[in-house]
Design a protein around this motif. Structure first.
Motif: not given
Lengths: 132, 132, 132
Positions: C110-128
């Motif tokens: 799978g494709v993962f987003f790794g959070e290393f400095d959370g928690p955050r209200q909003e993280r962004e990922v761009i898919i092209k």
């Protein structure tokens, strides 16, 4: 395609090449697509990293050297085994979306060339923009 | 698109697949663009690395095993947790610029498949060339 | 281009975004090509990883923290130096071949987003997605 050529001045060093990447994207005339930044070297790397704090660059280089010490025992003959390992660990290419003619870096994000076996008179980075 | 299928012969192993990547680029007929090399496995990797010294491959495998020991305590049930971690650390895809019908590897640079949980009867690598 | 926005809930965390990537590829209407998944953050990462075992995610986070401890001595002022280093080590972009309208993930991948400095209200990922 755009090829950057530049010298490095230290044994290990991180260089922010974001401005050059941004310019190559603009010069390509491509408005939507992706930008591949690649280095053909095996003792250097291309990766994305925080662009504001010089201290953080020292932290990255020192964390890398702790995990891959240059004075450890290596089977490789020569003094740059650690540089090769760091290069493969940090990677040699990144792909960045291009939107409205600009690479979509984050505000605090830049593209870096990592020098792990310098200083060198000439290092190369290739920037290729693909429309789509 | 070209799919490579090949066996691996050791528990951990680095295989230089540059010749196959070069051939796939030539066969695609694409002169300018990029080449994405990707593996769908989670206990193997695709990355760029020095292509000349076999000893350096041992150095890389042993440096990886020092940081991610296979006999450490893992929450994952099964014996291949370390292989999964190594795979995610070394990466599963690289993008290489294509110029005049050839991938722009450096002189000492090759694309490698890293086997971290072998031997396996069949591993897959996907090579996709995009014009642009 | 598709932008994902989502909150994170822990200090460090791996989130499987494969379903969102798959949907973005389908919605693009592109049948053959590549898909670039990118994050503009410098304390988060995008990478490919095993998709089935939650324990393995804990193993990855804990292996990373062992190599890059958050309480080590850093030159960077602030508490998130380790998060920046983890982000650069795990990478911010992956490229995945697209075939018959789908990203060619492996069965366990799978494709993962790794959070290393959370928690955050909003993280962004761009898919092209690029056709080719």
């Amino acid at each position: 395609m755009k090829t950057l050529k530049f010298p490095t001045s230290h044994k290990t060093q991180l260089m922010d090449i974001s401005a050059e990447v941004r310019e190559a994207v603009i010069m390509s005339g491509i408005k939507e697509g992706i930008c591949v930044v690649f280095t053909p070297h095996t003792t250097g790397s291309i990766f994305l990293f925080e662009n504001a704090d010089q201290n953080l660059r020292r932290d990255l280089l020192s964390a890398l050297s702790k995990v891959i010490p240059s004075d450890a025992q290596y089977a490789h003959v020569g003094s740059n085994a650690a540089a090769h390992l760091k290069s493969s660990r940090m990677g040699a290419s990144v792909s960045i979306p291009v939107h409205e003619g600009r690479p979509m870096f984050g505000k605090w994000q830049g593209v870096f060339f990592g020098e792990f076996d310098g200083p060198r008179q000439e290092r190369e980075v290739i920037i290729k923009v693909i429309a789509g």
